[in-house]
Design a protein around this motif. Sequence first.
Motif, PDB file in Angstrom:
ATOM      1  N   LEU A 253      98.047   5.760  72.447  1.00 26.90           N
ATOM      2  CA  LEU A 253      98.510   5.894  71.063  1.00 26.90           C
ATOM      3  C   LEU A 253      97.386   6.514  70.249  1.00 26.90           C
ATOM      4  N   LEU A 254      97.706   7.627  69.544  1.00 29.55           N
ATOM      5  CA  LEU A 254      96.737   8.203  68.605  1.00 29.55           C
ATOM      6  C   LEU A 254      97.012   7.609  67.245  1.00 29.55           C
ATOM      7  N   LYS A 255      95.951   7.244  66.553  1.00 30.88           N
ATOM      8  CA  LYS A 255      96.124   6.661  65.215  1.00 30.88           C
ATOM      9  C   LYS A 255      95.158   7.313  64.251  1.00 30.88           C
ATOM     10  N   ALA A 256      95.582   7.396  63.001  1.00 32.30           N
ATOM     11  CA  ALA A 256      94.667   7.837  61.956  1.00 32.30           C
ATOM     12  C   ALA A 256      93.755   6.669  61.628  1.00 32.30           C
ATOM     13  N   SER A 257      92.452   6.917  61.638  1.00 31.16           N
ATOM     14  CA  SER A 257      91.523   5.821  61.347  1.00 31.16           C
ATOM     15  C   SER A 257      91.765   5.275  59.943  1.00 31.16           C
ATOM     16  N   ALA A 258      92.105   6.163  59.033  1.00 31.36           N
ATOM     17  CA  ALA A 258      92.351   5.739  57.647  1.00 31.36           C
ATOM     18  C   ALA A 258      93.803   5.322  57.431  1.00 31.36           C
ATOM     19  N   GLY A 259      94.560   5.194  58.544  1.00 28.44           N
ATOM     20  CA  GLY A 259      96.019   5.147  58.470  1.00 28.44           C
ATOM     21  C   GLY A 259      96.644   3.912  57.871  1.00 28.44           C
ATOM     22  N   GLY A 260      97.925   4.013  57.699  1.00 27.31           N
ATOM     23  CA  GLY A 260      98.765   2.940  57.208  1.00 27.31           C
ATOM     24  C   GLY A 260     100.201   3.421  57.229  1.00 27.31           C
ATOM     25  N   GLY A 261     101.120   2.465  57.312  1.00 30.61           N
ATOM     26  CA  GLY A 261     102.534   2.822  57.260  1.00 30.61           C
ATOM     27  C   GLY A 261     102.986   3.697  58.419  1.00 30.61           C
ATOM     28  N   GLY A 262     102.269   3.659  59.533  1.00 32.80           N
ATOM     29  CA  GLY A 262     102.681   4.407  60.718  1.00 32.80           C
ATOM     30  C   GLY A 262     102.426   5.902  60.602  1.00 32.80           C
ATOM     31  N   LYS A 263     101.810   6.326  59.505  1.00 36.45           N
ATOM     32  CA  LYS A 263     101.588   7.752  59.324  1.00 36.45           C
ATOM     33  C   LYS A 263     100.410   8.220  60.177  1.00 36.45           C
ATOM     34  N   GLY A 264     100.537   9.403  60.729  1.00 34.33           N
ATOM     35  CA  GLY A 264      99.479   9.957  61.565  1.00 34.33           C
ATOM     36  C   GLY A 264      99.404   9.284  62.917  1.00 34.33           C
ATOM     37  N   MET A 265     100.500   8.684  63.356  1.00 35.70           N
ATOM     38  CA  MET A 265     100.482   7.966  64.628  1.00 35.70           C
ATOM     39  C   MET A 265     101.343   8.717  65.643  1.00 35.70           C
ATOM     40  N   ARG A 266     100.857   8.865  66.861  1.00 36.33           N
ATOM     41  CA  ARG A 266     101.601   9.584  67.904  1.00 36.33           C
ATOM     42  C   ARG A 266     101.443   8.869  69.245  1.00 36.33           C
ATOM     43  N   ILE A 267     102.566   8.588  69.908  1.00 38.41           N
ATOM     44  CA  ILE A 267     102.509   8.085  71.283  1.00 38.41           C
ATOM     45  C   ILE A 267     102.360   9.297  72.192  1.00 38.41           C
ATOM     46  N   VAL A 268     101.454   9.222  73.131  1.00 38.11           N
ATOM     47  CA  VAL A 268     101.263  10.330  74.059  1.00 38.11           C
ATOM     48  C   VAL A 268     101.480   9.798  75.475  1.00 38.11           C
ATOM     49  N   ARG A 269     102.489  10.364  76.152  1.00 38.35           N
ATOM     50  CA  ARG A 269     102.859   9.817  77.458  1.00 38.35           C
ATOM     51  C   ARG A 269     102.231  10.573  78.617  1.00 38.35           C
ATOM     52  N   SER A 270     101.723  11.783  78.361  1.00 38.00           N
ATOM     53  CA  SER A 270     101.078  12.530  79.444  1.00 38.00           C
ATOM     54  C   SER A 270     100.040  13.470  78.858  1.00 38.00           C
ATOM     55  N   ALA A 271      99.130  13.940  79.727  1.00 39.59           N
ATOM     56  CA  ALA A 271      98.045  14.827  79.295  1.00 39.59           C
ATOM     57  C   ALA A 271      98.598  16.100  78.652  1.00 39.59           C
ATOM     58  N   ALA A 272      99.765  16.549  79.115  1.00 38.91           N
ATOM     59  CA  ALA A 272     100.339  17.797  78.599  1.00 38.91           C
ATOM     60  C   ALA A 272     100.696  17.696  77.119  1.00 38.91           C
TER      61      ALA A 272
END
Length: 629
Positions: free
Chosen positions: A133-152
Motif C-alpha cells: 500500500l502506498l500512502k501519502a505521509s501527510a495523508g488523510g481521508g484515504g487521499k493519495g493512497m494506492r494498493i499495488v498488487r504487482s511490480a508492473a
Amino acid sequence: MGISTVAVFSDADADALHVQKADTAVRIGPAPSRESYLSIEKIIAAAKKSGATAVHPGYGFLSENAELAAACQGAGLIFVGPPPEAIRVMGSKREAKRIAREADVPVVPGYEGADQSPAQFAEAAQKAGYPVLLKASAGGGGKGMRIVRSAAELSEAIQGATREATSAFGDGTLLLEKYIEQPRHIEIQILGDAHGNLVHLFERECSIQRRHQKIIEESPSTAIDPALREKMGAAAVRIARAIGYTNAGTVEFIVGPDGAFYFLEVNTRLQVEHPVTERVTGLDLVREQIRIARGEPLGYTQASLSQRGHAIEVRLYAESPARGFLPSSGTLVDWDVTPVPGLRVDGGVSANQEISIHYDPLLAKLITHGETREEAIDRMLLALGGLSAQGVDTNQRFLGRVLEHPEFRAGRIHTHFIEQHMQEALAETPSPSLTLEAAVAATIHDAITQARGRTVLPSTVPGFRNSPTSEPTTRYIAGDATIAVSWRWLDHQRLSIQGSEVRIIRCEGPVVRFEEGGLVRDARVVARGDRRYVRTHLGALAIDEVPRFPQKKEVRATGAAIAPMPGKVVLVAVKVGDTVARGATLVVLEAMKMEHTVRATEDGSVTAVSVASGDQVQSEQALVVVTPA
Ligand code: ADP
C-alpha cells in the motif's frame, strides 16, 4: 456552555446551514479552499474581526494543521486542540510510526525512509512482498493512497499517489506498507488535559469503507473483547503520553483476522465519527475539548468511564454507488428527515442548497443509539427509510443495504466488505413496488396541484370528462422502467387511480395524506420540471414524467470518453494519433479533492483530444475520442 459562535464561510457557502446557525459569520474568500478555508491568515483575521477568543478547527481543512495552532497561540487566541508540536509529529505518518515503535506499539512492516526514488520503493515493495500500500505521509481521508498488487503497477501508482498527495496536502512524500488483507479498522478515542490526565474512551469500529474512506462507524466493536479493549486502549494512551498529547485525539489501528493489531496513525483532531463515542459514553466531546482548552482538569478517571448500549453512524454522501461512488453535485431539491427514537442528525445541508464540486460531498451524518447493536441497526434502517435527500445522487439506499446484509448483522465485517459483499447492491434498481408507489403518489399530488390551479368552473369536478371510458394516463420513467398511471377525479375529494378509489385527506405543500383500500398513508412529492422527487412509506425515489412530445437527445461521438462528473483536468495522457489499449489512462480529473482516471473502453487510436490540463469540465463533457481499431 453559554458561548456564542462565529462561523467562517467562502463565497460558495454564503447560504450554508452553519452560517445560518452561527451567531456571527465572517466571509473569508472565494470558493476554492486554498483561498478561503485553507488560508490561516484569513482564519486568524476572521477571529480578530469578530472578536472571537478561541478557534475550534472542526474536522476538515486546517483541523490537523500545526501552523494554524501556532498562529492562534501567536495571536493570543485559544486553539481548541492539541499543542502544535503534537500535531506536527503526528502529521507525518513516517514520524508517527517511529514514535509508536518506541512506545512499544506494533506497526505495519514497510518503508518510510527519506529516499523517495522509484527504485527504492520497488526494492521496499519486493522486500515487504506484494500486495503493498502506498500512502501519502501527510495523508488523510484515504487521499493519495494506492494498493499495488504487482511490480508492473508500481510506477503509475507512485505517480498518481504523489500527484494526489501534492494536490491535497501540498506534500508528495510517500511511504509504503505491507497490505494487510481483510483487516478491521478499529480506533481508540483519547482525551488528555493539561494536568497530565489521559484517558481513552474505548473503541470505534470503522471497517465499512469505500475508497479507504469510512462510511459506517459503530461502537462498541464486535471484534473486541474486554482484554483486547484494555490492551489497545493502553497502547493508545502510551503513544499519547509519548508525544505530550492534550485535548481530543484518535489513535487508529488495523486489526488482522487473527486479532493482531497494528498502529496506523494518530488523528490530532475531532473525528467525523465522534458522535458514536458520545452516544455510548455520554460525554460531549466538543464540550470536553473546550473545557480542556480552557485549562480545566478532566475530572474523571479511566475507571469511572463505561460504554452503554450501542451506537452506529452512517455518512450520507452526495455520490453515486453505481458509478464507483463518484461524487454528485447539483441542487439538493428535497431534504426531509423523519424523526426516529434514538436518532441524532448532524447535517450540514438544507433544502434547495447547491452541492458544489468544491468540497467533500458529505451531506449529513445519521447516528442512532440503542440498548443493543440490533436495536441501533433497526433504528438506523427506519431513519434511512424515512429520509428524503434528493436532487443529487446519494448513497442512502446503499447504506441501508449494507445494514441489512446478514454478514453485517452478524458483525462479520472488514475493510473489504463492500467489494466482497455489496457488488450487486451497487447498481441496484429500486423495487417495482416502490416505483409504482412513487408514480401513484406523484399522480395524486399532480392532480391536486392542477385542480387547485383551476380558474375555470372551480365548482365542477376537476378534470370532468363526458366520456368516462377514456381516463387520463400519466407515464413516468424510473431507470429502465416505464409506469403508466390512469386516473380520474370522482368528486372533489376522491380520485380513481388504476381503477381503485383514493380519498384525499389533506395536501399541504409537498405532503399529501390519502386513503386507499382502507389504508391511510403519507407521501411527499416535490416537482421540478418533469421530475418528481417522491418519498413513500417504501423509501425515496426520483421519477420523470414522460413529456408528451419526446425531445431530441444529444448525439455523442462513438468512442468518446466523457467526464463522469464536473471537475478539473489534471493530466491528459494521450495525444491525437496515439494508439491505446482498452484500460489505458486517457485523462485524469480532480473533483472534490479526489482523482478519477478516465480510461479507454476499447482498443483504438485517439482521433480527438478536446481538453487540456487545467481545464474545468462539465459532467458528460467529451474529453477524448478513441476510434476503435
Ligand atoms: P488516512 O489517513 O488517509 O485515513 P490511514 O492510514 O488512516 O489513511 O488508512 C485508512 C484506511 O486504509 C484504513 O482504515 C484501512 O482500511 C486501510 N489501510 C491502511 N493501511 C493499511 C494496510 N497496511 N493494509 C491494509 N489496509 C490498510
